[in-house]
Write a protein that holds these residues in place. Structure first.
Motif, PDB file in Angstrom:
ATOM      1  N   ILE A  64     -15.122 -19.817  54.134  1.00  0.00           N
ATOM      2  CA  ILE A  64     -15.786 -18.566  54.502  1.00  0.00           C
ATOM      3  C   ILE A  64     -15.133 -17.939  55.725  1.00  0.00           C
ATOM      4  CG2 ILE A  64     -17.976 -17.548  55.202  1.00  0.00           C
ATOM      5  CD1 ILE A  64     -19.299 -19.978  53.705  1.00  0.00           C
ATOM      6  N   LEU A  65     -14.824 -18.776  56.714  1.00  0.00           N
ATOM      7  CA  LEU A  65     -14.289 -18.234  57.957  1.00  0.00           C
ATOM      8  C   LEU A  65     -12.775 -18.075  57.936  1.00  0.00           C
ATOM      9  CD1 LEU A  65     -16.444 -20.099  60.612  1.00  0.00           C
ATOM     10  CD2 LEU A  65     -16.869 -17.941  59.493  1.00  0.00           C
ATOM     11  N   ARG A  66     -12.172 -18.407  56.822  1.00  0.00           N
ATOM     12  CA  ARG A  66     -10.716 -18.277  56.742  1.00  0.00           C
ATOM     13  C   ARG A  66     -10.334 -16.809  56.923  1.00  0.00           C
ATOM     14  NH1 ARG A  66      -6.869 -18.031  52.496  1.00  0.00           N
ATOM     15  NH2 ARG A  66      -8.600 -17.480  51.177  1.00  0.00           N
ATOM     16  N   VAL A  67      -9.346 -16.590  57.767  1.00  0.00           N
ATOM     17  CA  VAL A  67      -8.936 -15.214  58.028  1.00  0.00           C
ATOM     18  C   VAL A  67      -8.156 -14.683  56.832  1.00  0.00           C
ATOM     19  CG1 VAL A  67      -7.607 -13.728  59.550  1.00  0.00           C
ATOM     20  CG2 VAL A  67      -8.876 -15.646  60.493  1.00  0.00           C
ATOM     21  N   LYS A  68      -8.700 -13.622  56.271  1.00  0.00           N
ATOM     22  CA  LYS A  68      -8.045 -13.016  55.105  1.00  0.00           C
ATOM     23  C   LYS A  68      -7.314 -11.757  55.541  1.00  0.00           C
ATOM     24  CE  LYS A  68     -11.721 -14.668  52.109  1.00  0.00           C
ATOM     25  NZ  LYS A  68     -13.089 -14.425  52.566  1.00  0.00           N
ATOM     26  N   ASP A  69      -6.345 -11.371  54.764  1.00  0.00           N
ATOM     27  CA  ASP A  69      -5.551 -10.204  55.114  1.00  0.00           C
ATOM     28  C   ASP A  69      -6.301  -8.912  54.822  1.00  0.00           C
ATOM     29  OD1 ASP A  69      -3.406 -11.800  55.819  1.00  0.00           O
ATOM     30  OD2 ASP A  69      -2.638 -11.853  53.771  1.00  0.00           O
ATOM     31  N   PRO A  70      -6.372  -8.013  55.797  1.00  0.00           N
ATOM     32  CA  PRO A  70      -6.938  -6.702  55.495  1.00  0.00           C
ATOM     33  C   PRO A  70      -6.018  -5.978  54.498  1.00  0.00           C
ATOM     34  CG  PRO A  70      -6.824  -7.074  57.858  1.00  0.00           C
ATOM     35  CD  PRO A  70      -6.013  -8.151  57.207  1.00  0.00           C
ATOM     36  N   VAL A  71      -6.621  -5.137  53.690  1.00  0.00           N
ATOM     37  CA  VAL A  71      -5.856  -4.439  52.651  1.00  0.00           C
ATOM     38  C   VAL A  71      -5.803  -2.956  52.981  1.00  0.00           C
ATOM     39  CG1 VAL A  71      -5.713  -3.921  50.192  1.00  0.00           C
ATOM     40  CG2 VAL A  71      -6.545  -6.147  50.932  1.00  0.00           C
ATOM     41  N   LEU A  72      -4.607  -2.465  53.039  1.00  0.00           N
ATOM     42  CA  LEU A  72      -4.397  -1.055  53.338  1.00  0.00           C
ATOM     43  C   LEU A  72      -4.174  -0.311  52.033  1.00  0.00           C
ATOM     44  CD1 LEU A  72      -4.020   0.728  55.858  1.00  0.00           C
ATOM     45  CD2 LEU A  72      -1.616   0.119  55.826  1.00  0.00           C
ATOM     46  N   GLU A  73      -4.820   0.846  51.901  1.00  0.00           N
ATOM     47  CA  GLU A  73      -4.669   1.598  50.666  1.00  0.00           C
ATOM     48  C   GLU A  73      -4.522   3.083  50.941  1.00  0.00           C
ATOM     49  OE1 GLU A  73      -6.802   0.210  46.595  1.00  0.00           O
ATOM     50  OE2 GLU A  73      -7.610  -0.529  48.478  1.00  0.00           O
ATOM     51  N   MET A  74      -3.736   3.733  50.108  1.00  0.00           N
ATOM     52  CA  MET A  74      -3.636   5.185  50.219  1.00  0.00           C
ATOM     53  C   MET A  74      -4.346   5.765  49.008  1.00  0.00           C
ATOM     54  SD  MET A  74      -0.355   7.687  50.501  1.00  0.00           S
ATOM     55  CE  MET A  74       0.178   7.241  52.145  1.00  0.00           C
ATOM     56  N   ASN A  75      -5.461   6.450  49.267  1.00  0.00           N
ATOM     57  CA  ASN A  75      -6.269   6.938  48.160  1.00  0.00           C
ATOM     58  C   ASN A  75      -5.780   8.291  47.638  1.00  0.00           C
ATOM     59  OD1 ASN A  75      -8.085   4.658  48.503  1.00  0.00           O
ATOM     60  ND2 ASN A  75      -8.732   5.699  50.367  1.00  0.00           N
ATOM     61  N   VAL A 104      -6.276   7.378  53.908  1.00  0.00           N
ATOM     62  CA  VAL A 104      -5.908   5.965  53.959  1.00  0.00           C
ATOM     63  C   VAL A 104      -7.163   5.147  54.247  1.00  0.00           C
ATOM     64  CG1 VAL A 104      -4.537   4.266  55.245  1.00  0.00           C
ATOM     65  CG2 VAL A 104      -3.579   6.492  54.752  1.00  0.00           C
ATOM     66  N   SER A 105      -7.283   3.996  53.617  1.00  0.00           N
ATOM     67  CA  SER A 105      -8.428   3.149  53.931  1.00  0.00           C
ATOM     68  C   SER A 105      -7.990   1.714  54.195  1.00  0.00           C
ATOM     69  CB  SER A 105      -9.464   3.199  52.814  1.00  0.00           C
ATOM     70  OG  SER A 105      -8.938   2.663  51.634  1.00  0.00           O
ATOM     71  N   LEU A 146     -12.825   0.879  55.949  1.00  0.00           N
ATOM     72  CA  LEU A 146     -12.784   1.976  56.899  1.00  0.00           C
ATOM     73  C   LEU A 146     -11.860   3.062  56.364  1.00  0.00           C
ATOM     74  CD1 LEU A 146     -13.422   3.038  59.837  1.00  0.00           C
ATOM     75  CD2 LEU A 146     -11.311   1.925  60.505  1.00  0.00           C
ATOM     76  N   GLY A 147     -12.393   4.265  56.259  1.00  0.00           N
ATOM     77  CA  GLY A 147     -11.579   5.379  55.788  1.00  0.00           C
ATOM     78  C   GLY A 147     -10.956   6.105  56.961  1.00  0.00           C
ATOM     79  N   MET A 148      -9.721   6.517  56.786  1.00  0.00           N
ATOM     80  CA  MET A 148      -9.046   7.262  57.844  1.00  0.00           C
ATOM     81  C   MET A 148      -8.289   8.416  57.215  1.00  0.00           C
ATOM     82  SD  MET A 148      -7.298   4.671  60.501  1.00  0.00           S
ATOM     83  CE  MET A 148      -6.154   4.092  59.273  1.00  0.00           C
ATOM     84  N   ASN A 149      -8.374   9.577  57.819  1.00  0.00           N
ATOM     85  CA  ASN A 149      -7.562  10.685  57.352  1.00  0.00           C
ATOM     86  C   ASN A 149      -6.388  10.824  58.308  1.00  0.00           C
ATOM     87  OD1 ASN A 149      -8.996  11.380  55.089  1.00  0.00           O
ATOM     88  ND2 ASN A 149     -10.374  12.746  56.194  1.00  0.00           N
ATOM     89  N   VAL A 150      -5.220  10.565  57.799  1.00  0.00           N
ATOM     90  CA  VAL A 150      -4.030  10.654  58.633  1.00  0.00           C
ATOM     91  C   VAL A 150      -3.352  11.986  58.338  1.00  0.00           C
ATOM     92  CG1 VAL A 150      -1.822   9.575  59.193  1.00  0.00           C
ATOM     93  CG2 VAL A 150      -3.769   8.144  58.559  1.00  0.00           C
ATOM     94  N   THR A 151      -3.190  12.790  59.371  1.00  0.00           N
ATOM     95  CA  THR A 151      -2.545  14.094  59.198  1.00  0.00           C
ATOM     96  C   THR A 151      -1.180  14.077  59.881  1.00  0.00           C
ATOM     97  OG1 THR A 151      -4.740  15.069  59.260  1.00  0.00           O
ATOM     98  CG2 THR A 151      -2.891  16.571  59.443  1.00  0.00           C
TER      99      THR A 151
END
Ligand SMILES: *[C@@H]1O[C@H](CO)[C@@H](O)[C@H](O)[C@H]1NC(C)=O
Ligand SMILES: *[C@@H]1O[C@H](CO)[C@@H](O)[C@H](O)[C@H]1NC(C)=O
Ligand SMILES: *[C@@H]1O[C@H](CO)[C@@H](O)[C@H](O)[C@H]1NC(C)=O
Ligand SMILES: *[C@@H]1O[C@H](CO)[C@@H](O)[C@H](O)[C@H]1NC(C)=O
Ligand SMILES: *[C@@H]1O[C@H](CO)[C@@H](O)[C@H](O)[C@H]1NC(C)=O
Length: 224
Positions: A64-75, A104-105, A146-151
């Motif tokens: 459960i506590l194993r650090v997993k990789d965050p996933v970056l996505e371009m929607n 990007v999320s 987390l959603g981010m709008n990159v301009t």
């Protein structure tokens, strides 16, 4: 034979006595087992509980506590100002920009938040950097996206400088690529934490007639 038996017999109690002597310290303990048997059982129980707790903690750490990789996505990507490129034929004002709006999320699969400080996105055209933006840091909460709008402002001048611009302009298709890099830290406890660098490399074609982006392919890479 009988004599031998008689000789052995007195020896046996002697040996027994010696044993008792040796275990004199143990005798009160044996009494104690009778009187404080509950205490020893308790100790056994405590040890078992501790063992179970330790096992649970180890299992938690590794699952459960194993650090997993965050996933970056371009929607999605939207490009404004493409008509500026057409206007160029008739002459345009230098310093104009194409505006890339990328949605990007960051999906954080961890039970702890992912804090990141540096987000850098580059736009490449034929290997040359035509746009770059550094976004401020943030935090993707545990098990959230987390959603981010990159301009990104892309200088039209820079696009025009690229050697293959003329042929791409004639074809009406511009192959572009973007590169996003986020560095941060997943911290579950002081012992279980990891620095993570999430990278995403996308290639896409900008279609002049539809004024849109097509054939978007993204590749993700994660490193420590
Ligand atoms: C184009 O983008 C650059 C860099 O972001 C900015 O300094 C400049 O003001 C922009 N030009 C226009 C016309 O918006
Ligand atoms: C974040 O960016 C700043 C300025 O560009 C740099 O000094 C710093 O080392 C970067 N931090 C990380 C973790 O990459
Ligand atoms: C990003 O932009 C889209 C469309 O403009 C909007 O729906 C969305 O809420 C924005 N997301 C963030 C995190 O600002
Ligand atoms: C992105 O990926 C493409 C294709 O794999 C590669 O040619 C390009 O060099 C990469 N760009 C970066 C900045 O990693
Ligand atoms: C560009 O978009 C137009 C209109 O949507 C479409 O007809 C055309 O096939 C597209 N070009 C390419 C190379 O996909």
């Amino acid at each position: 034979m009988a004599e031998k038996k008689e000789q052995v017999k007195p020896l046996a109690p002697a040996a027994h006595r010696i044993n008792i002597h040796d275990e004199e310290a143990a005798v009160p303990l044996e009494f104690a087992t009778g009187r404080h048997g509950k205490c020893i059982k308790c100790c056994g129980c405590s040890a078992a509980v501790l063992l179970i707790l330790a096992t649970m903690i180890i299992i938690l750490m590794f699952t459960i506590l194993r650090v997993k990789d965050p996933v970056l996505e371009m929607n999605s990507v939207k490009i404004d100002g493409l008509s500026l490129l057409y206007r160029n034929a008739a002459g345009f004002h230098p310093g104009l920009n194409l505006t890339f709006a990328a949605d990007v999320s960051i999906k954080n699969p961890n039970v702890a938040s992912f804090k990141f400080d540096n987000t850098t996105t580059f736009v490449y055209y034929d290997g040359a950097v035509v746009g770059e933006v550094k976004s401020p840091g943030g935090q993707a909460r545990a098990r959230r996206t987390l959603g981010m709008n990159v301009t990104i402002d892309v200088a039209v001048d820079k696009v025009l400088e690229v050697g293959r611009f003329k042929s791409d302009f004639d074809a009406g298709i511009f192959p572009l690529s973007t590169y996003t890099r986020i560095s941060g830290k997943v911290r579950i406890t002081d012992m279980i934490k990891r620095s993570v660098v999430v990278k995403m490399n996308c290639t896409m074609n900008v279609n002049m007639s539809s004024q849109g982006v097509q054939d978007r392919i993204c590749r993700r890479r994660v490193s420590l």
